[in-house]
Design a protein around this motif. Structure first.
Motif, short mmCIF file in Angstrom:
data_model
loop_
_atom_site.label_atom_id
_atom_site.label_comp_id
_atom_site.label_asym_id
_atom_site.label_seq_id
_atom_site.Cartn_x
_atom_site.Cartn_y
_atom_site.Cartn_z
N GLY A 162 7.89 132.75 -69.61
CA GLY A 162 8.89 133.67 -69.10
C GLY A 162 9.90 132.97 -68.21
N ALA A 163 10.46 133.73 -67.28
CA ALA A 163 11.57 133.24 -66.46
C ALA A 163 11.12 132.66 -65.12
CB ALA A 163 12.55 134.39 -66.21
N PHE A 164 9.81 132.48 -64.93
CA PHE A 164 9.32 132.11 -63.60
C PHE A 164 8.61 130.75 -63.59
CE2 PHE A 164 9.32 136.70 -64.17
CZ PHE A 164 10.19 137.09 -63.16
N THR A 165 9.03 129.86 -64.49
CA THR A 165 8.37 128.55 -64.62
C THR A 165 8.41 127.77 -63.33
OG1 THR A 165 8.83 128.46 -66.99
CG2 THR A 165 8.42 126.37 -65.88
N ASP A 166 9.51 127.83 -62.59
CA ASP A 166 9.63 127.03 -61.37
C ASP A 166 8.71 127.54 -60.27
OD1 ASP A 166 11.05 129.40 -61.13
OD2 ASP A 166 12.60 128.54 -59.85
N ARG A 167 8.10 128.72 -60.46
CA ARG A 167 7.20 129.28 -59.45
C ARG A 167 5.76 129.39 -59.96
NH1 ARG A 167 9.84 134.91 -58.51
NH2 ARG A 167 7.91 135.17 -57.34
N SER A 168 5.49 128.85 -61.13
CA SER A 168 4.19 129.08 -61.78
C SER A 168 3.27 127.88 -61.68
CB SER A 168 4.41 129.44 -63.26
OG SER A 168 5.15 130.63 -63.37
N LEU A 169 1.97 128.18 -61.57
CA LEU A 169 0.94 127.17 -61.47
C LEU A 169 0.47 126.79 -62.87
CD1 LEU A 169 -1.11 128.82 -58.59
CD2 LEU A 169 0.55 126.95 -58.39
N ARG A 170 0.30 125.50 -63.10
CA ARG A 170 -0.11 125.01 -64.43
C ARG A 170 -1.62 124.82 -64.55
NH1 ARG A 170 4.86 123.11 -63.29
NH2 ARG A 170 6.41 123.10 -64.97
N HIS A 171 -2.33 124.90 -63.43
CA HIS A 171 -3.77 124.69 -63.45
C HIS A 171 -4.44 125.66 -62.49
CE1 HIS A 171 -3.30 121.01 -65.81
NE2 HIS A 171 -2.30 120.71 -65.01
N SER A 172 -5.70 125.94 -62.74
CA SER A 172 -6.50 126.78 -61.86
C SER A 172 -7.88 126.16 -61.70
CB SER A 172 -6.63 128.20 -62.43
OG SER A 172 -7.66 128.92 -61.75
N PRO A 173 -8.19 125.61 -60.52
CA PRO A 173 -9.55 125.09 -60.31
C PRO A 173 -10.62 126.15 -60.54
CG PRO A 173 -8.07 124.33 -58.57
CD PRO A 173 -7.31 125.35 -59.37
N GLN A 174 -10.34 127.40 -60.13
CA GLN A 174 -11.33 128.46 -60.35
C GLN A 174 -11.59 128.66 -61.83
OE1 GLN A 174 -10.65 131.56 -61.90
NE2 GLN A 174 -12.75 132.32 -61.62
N ALA A 175 -10.54 128.65 -62.66
CA ALA A 175 -10.73 128.85 -64.10
C ALA A 175 -11.52 127.70 -64.69
CB ALA A 175 -9.37 128.98 -64.79
N TRP A 176 -11.26 126.47 -64.22
CA TRP A 176 -12.03 125.32 -64.71
C TRP A 176 -13.50 125.48 -64.36
CZ3 TRP A 176 -15.38 121.59 -63.21
CH2 TRP A 176 -15.54 120.50 -64.06
N LEU A 177 -13.78 125.88 -63.13
CA LEU A 177 -15.17 126.08 -62.71
C LEU A 177 -15.83 127.20 -63.51
CD1 LEU A 177 -14.74 125.71 -58.85
CD2 LEU A 177 -15.89 124.11 -60.38
N SER A 178 -15.06 128.24 -63.81
CA SER A 178 -15.60 129.34 -64.60
C SER A 178 -15.96 128.88 -66.00
CB SER A 178 -14.58 130.49 -64.67
OG SER A 178 -15.05 131.54 -65.47
#
Length: 337
Positions: free
Chosen positions: A298-314
């Protein structure tokens, strides 16, 4: 990709032309896999099919309105006839409207429920029609933190996501009763940077935005594909905000009601006015023939996170448990000395 994914030869992804569905298609695509892409927009479907082919897979784009069971059933039969037995069905497709409840027309609310809830029901039914006769297969329901916590301005979407959870839990009990080897799991997402905020019907004064923090759709896609490989878990939570939202709603729902009543309108809008010519995909796709391919982001790439440690742990829960156990063992050993 895990060993389970290598066993998947034929997959179906609904809502495959854009957003999380598009990112999931890219994550799944590899040599040897055939992916049926279900969505309404021809331009996005064709682009998604090219993504699959570029990765060495076989693509079958099919224009389908998920609110029409006959269309979904015909698509499922075509996949079985032309690609082979369906191993994996991922339900992603949805549409909705950003507006206070009293500004949503009854027919608009009904349409949202037909696409975003009944579309999952229909997709699941078609998948089971084929999977149960073979007693194998996996269904992944892509949900949201908003399946457990309603927020203002998204009553139609939240209602559909809540309904999917109830439906899936009921279905899981029936499969367990039947001792079925067909697996069903859910993946609940945080706010995602997808094109939906530029193409959903909106009656807000300013441009809609996801409630920060925002994640790129690839974060979701990695967990969706992991769930497909390991569907024995009831659900996967993606992102710390999802975990906090679900747990917080269990503990202090009234406090969240008041907090969201104060902040929910502002946090879901930018300071830019809505473009009066902004398209809306509730009734028709915005990427029809000759249209624009909106892709995954979408239009919010400059504000978006590319990784999530929580998701990796899950996704790597056993590794996480082993790590914690090792840390505790080390602490105990140190204290003994």
């Amino acid at each position: 990709m895990g060993r389970g994914l290598r066993e998947i030869q034929v997959a179906v992804v609904t809502g495959a032309s854009g957003g999380v569905g598009r990112a999931t298609v890219r994550q799944l695509a590899r040599p040897g896999i055939a992916i049926a892409l279900l969505a309404r927009g021809r331009t996005g479907l064709d682009a998604a099919a090219e993504d699959v082919r570029s990765a060495g897979g076989h693509a079958m784009p099919i224009e389908v309105d998920m609110a029409d069971f006959d269309q979904v059933a015909a698509a499922g039969q075509r996949v079985e006839d032309e690609l082979g037995p369906i191993d994996l069905w991922i339900n992603v497709a949805f549409s909705s409207i950003f507006a206070p409840f009293m500004r949503i027309r009854p027919e608009e609310f009904r349409r949202t429920a037909e696409v975003s809830y009944l579309g999952y029901v229909y997709g699941t039914r078609v998948a089971l029609d084929h999977m149960t006769r073979r007693d194998r297969g996996t269904i992944v329901q892509v949900g949201s933190a908003l399946a457990y916590r309603g927020i203002p301005l998204q009553s139609a979407y939240c209602g559909a996501k809540h309904a999917i959870v109830g439906f899936t839990e009921s279905l899981r009990c029936e499969l367990l009763h039947d001792k079925s080897n067909v697996k069903v799991t859910m993946v609940h997402l945080p706010a995602m940077n997808t094109p939906q905020f530029s193409w959903l019907l909106s009656r807000l004064p300013r441009h809609a935005q996801p409630v920060p923090p925002i994640y790129e759709p690839e974060v979701a896609a990695r967990s969706i594909v992991a769930a497909a490989a390991r569907p024995g878990r009831r659900a996967y939570w993606v992102g710390t905000p999802t975990a906090l939202t679900i747990v917080g709603n269990r503990l202090v729902p009234g406090l969240l009601d008041r907090y969201l009543g104060r902040t929910g309108y502002r946090s879901q809008q930018t300071d830019q006015p809505v473009d009066p010519d902004q398209p809306a995909n509730l009734w028709q796709p915005v990427d029809g023939p000759g249209g624009h391919d909106h892709g995954a982001h979408g239009a919010f790439t400059d504000r978006s996170l590319r990784h999530s440690p929580q998701a990796w742990l899950s996704r790597h829960r056993m590794v996480s448990v082993a790590g914690v156990a090792g840390l505790l063992f080390g602490v105990l050993a140190w204290r003994r000395h």
